[in-house]
Structure formats: C-alpha cells, structure tokens
Design a protein around this motif. Sequence first.
Motif, short mmCIF file in Angstrom:
data_model
loop_
_atom_site.label_atom_id
_atom_site.label_comp_id
_atom_site.label_asym_id
_atom_site.label_seq_id
_atom_site.Cartn_x
_atom_site.Cartn_y
_atom_site.Cartn_z
N TYR A 114 -13.27 -4.84 20.93
CA TYR A 114 -12.78 -3.68 20.41
C TYR A 114 -12.74 -4.50 18.65
N GLN A 115 -12.47 -3.93 16.94
CA GLN A 115 -12.39 -4.34 16.73
C GLN A 115 -12.10 -3.71 15.67
N GLY A 116 -11.24 -4.45 14.42
CA GLY A 116 -10.41 -4.14 13.90
C GLY A 116 -10.82 -4.24 12.31
N VAL A 117 -10.81 -3.88 11.62
CA VAL A 117 -11.35 -4.63 10.24
C VAL A 117 -10.16 -3.97 8.49
N VAL A 118 -10.17 -4.74 8.06
CA VAL A 118 -9.21 -4.02 6.60
C VAL A 118 -9.25 -5.21 5.45
N PRO A 119 -9.79 -4.26 4.73
CA PRO A 119 -9.37 -4.91 3.28
C PRO A 119 -8.62 -6.08 3.04
N LEU A 120 -8.47 -6.97 1.88
CA LEU A 120 -7.69 -7.83 1.47
C LEU A 120 -6.97 -7.97 -0.09
N HIS A 121 -6.41 -6.13 0.57
CA HIS A 121 -5.95 -5.40 -0.81
C HIS A 121 -4.95 -4.46 -0.06
N GLY A 122 -3.83 -3.47 -0.70
CA GLY A 122 -2.97 -2.93 -0.43
C GLY A 122 -3.55 -1.18 -0.33
N ASP A 123 -2.76 -0.72 -0.20
CA ASP A 123 -3.40 0.97 -0.32
C ASP A 123 -3.64 1.59 -1.66
N HIS A 124 -3.86 0.56 -2.79
CA HIS A 124 -3.89 0.80 -4.32
C HIS A 124 -4.27 -0.16 -4.87
N GLY A 125 -5.11 -1.17 -3.99
CA GLY A 125 -6.63 -1.49 -4.45
C GLY A 125 -5.65 -3.09 -4.86
N GLU A 126 -4.34 -3.56 -4.42
CA GLU A 126 -3.50 -4.54 -5.29
C GLU A 126 -3.59 -5.30 -4.20
N PRO A 127 -4.74 -6.57 -4.68
CA PRO A 127 -4.35 -7.77 -4.19
C PRO A 127 -3.59 -8.27 -2.98
N LEU A 128 -4.02 -8.64 -1.56
CA LEU A 128 -2.53 -9.44 -1.13
C LEU A 128 -3.27 -10.79 -0.84
N HIS A 129 -2.38 -12.09 -1.43
CA HIS A 129 -2.23 -12.57 -1.88
C HIS A 129 -1.41 -13.44 -0.58
N GLN A 130 -1.26 -13.42 0.36
CA GLN A 130 -1.13 -13.71 1.44
C GLN A 130 -1.53 -13.00 3.15
N LEU A 131 -1.98 -14.49 3.60
CA LEU A 131 -2.25 -13.63 4.93
C LEU A 131 -0.99 -12.91 5.84
N SER A 132 0.01 -13.34 5.47
CA SER A 132 1.37 -12.27 6.33
C SER A 132 1.34 -11.12 5.72
N ALA A 133 1.25 -10.76 4.53
CA ALA A 133 0.90 -9.47 3.42
C ALA A 133 -0.21 -8.31 4.49
#
Length: 327
Positions: free
Chosen positions: A137-156
């Motif tokens: 099973y694999q789940g993939v998410v982008p490195l940005h939030g719901d509004h396209g803002e970049p997520l700076h840290q892995l925790s986010a």
Amino acid sequence: MNELHKFLFEGLPVRGMLVRLTDSWQTLLARRSEGETLDAPVRKLLGEMTAAGVLMQSNIKFNGAVVLQVFGDGPVKLAVTEVQPDLSFRSTAKVVGELPGTDDGRLPLEVMVNVGGGGRCAITLDPKDRLPGQQPYQGVVPLHGDHGEPLHQLSAVLEHYMLQSEQLDTRLVLAANDQVAAGLLIQRLPVEGEGNLAGSQRNEDEIGVNEHFNRIAHLAATLKQEELLTLDVDTILRRLFWEEDVRRFEPQAGPTGPRFACTCSRERVANMLRSLGVEEIESIIAEQGQVDIGCDFCGAHYLFDPVDAANLFTGGADSPPSSGSLQ
C-alpha cells in the motif's frame, strides 16, 4: 540510549509518542561518512525522517516495513527511511548537485527537494508475508498544502498526510543533528482512555475542533527543536504537560527499541547480479577485474572476483566467499 516512549492523556482521546535516537543514529551517519558525505541540511532531513519513520511504524503496529520517501527535482533527488516491525531502521539519500550555503545547517524542503513544485512524499506499507498478487500500500502527497503553499518542513508534510489519509489530527515535532534524531507525536483519536492506543476507529466529525487535542497540540508546538535534542524525556513531558494527567508506559529500548540495522547481504547482492545476466557481469569483470557493490544504507562493500562471479551462474554460489568479498 535509543528509546521510544508511549503515553496517553487519561480520559481524553489523545495519545503521544516520543522517540530519541542517539548511538544508532550516530552509527548510521558514521557508516555514511565512509562513502559519500552528506551536507548538514541533508543529514538533518534524514534524521527527522528516521525519527518520523520509527514513530509511524510504532503508531500503526504494522507487520511489515514502513518506508518513508521524499523525492523531487531539487539537489536532493531522494531521501528514504525504512523501519521494520521490530523498529530496526535504515536511511539513505541521493544528492545530485550542490546545495545552497547555510549558516545554521538548515534548508527548507522547497530548496532541497521541491524546487519546481513537483516534490512528493510517499509512505509505503510493505507486508512481511505478501499474499500472491498482493501489492504494497502506498500513499503519496505533495510537498505543499491545500492552497498550493509550500510546506517548509517534513513535520508539516506528515501532519498533512495523516489528516488526508487517516482523518487524524496530528501534531509532530522533529529535530536532528549529528548526535541525536528525535520526534514527538501527538494524535487525536475518537476513543477515550486506554482504548485510544488501539487506533482502530475513526471519527471525522471532530477534525480540527476537539478542544482537548487542540490544547495539548498547542502545548506540544511550544517545544523547541533544541529542547527536543538536548532534554531527557522526563523533563520534556513534565515541562509540556505538567497540568495534564499523563499515563506513561514502559519505554522500548535496547533489543526491543529502535536501532540501526541493514538488511543487505551477500546473498541478496548475488541475486541482483544474477538478474543482470552473464554477459553484463563478464563485461564488468573484463573492465574492472572484479564487481564491487556498495550498500547505500550501511556502507558495506560486497566484492566478487572472477571466481566468485563465475560461481553465480554455475551453481557454486553457496561456496565460501573469497577473503575480500565483504568489507
């Protein structure tokens, strides 16, 4: 000491885990230093991924490997952590090109991985005993939030993943340097009391609005990375949650705790070489005099001289290796 602590908040649908990796993390970095040296921001990212991987494996109680990957079009093409059910882990990164300079050893994900906005985070659950035709099973998410803002840290990124894939409010604090890799996870679950350790039920109605989780998550967010790296677990939990009724469980350490271990072996390397075919192996022998395979995770080198290489295809692969076959 490498240690994993689990705790819950009495009467509340909130649980937590805290992991600290010391000698095992230092061993992993020492193995890497024998080969390609990683820059400080990459070492920090890899340490945070390792701590997060241990927390995720312990959180879901999965009988198989949990593989956390971050990849994109930046200088860090791929960073990966693999954690087995017994909490043994290994991590590595592939870097192409140079990273920008930094005074504090930190760089955001959009500089290291997500330069063009196409970076991704993948979490793979690979069962130990797969059924015929069963796929991980694999789940993939982008490195940005719901509004396209970049997520700076892995925790986010991982908080966003847990909210999207599991409908679970999660607060995650991660930190790493060359001595310690550590992480604190706080998570809201719908079951109150001790039952919330099971994590088998879902409840989407209180996402973002449960006052107990929000209060505890706010307290967790006040933990500074430097504190997570330098303070012992007792001090951290006491400072953060001194007004809460926290029930702690026996920590996992030593043989039952998180630790560095690599699953590479001469047999696995031999099988890989066989898959390349006789002609490919013979061409390498002709050019280099031997086949030298290095493990990206632990730095071990597996050497196959011409006799070893011939044995791969003549049924003699089970014979003892030559003296220089493993360094």
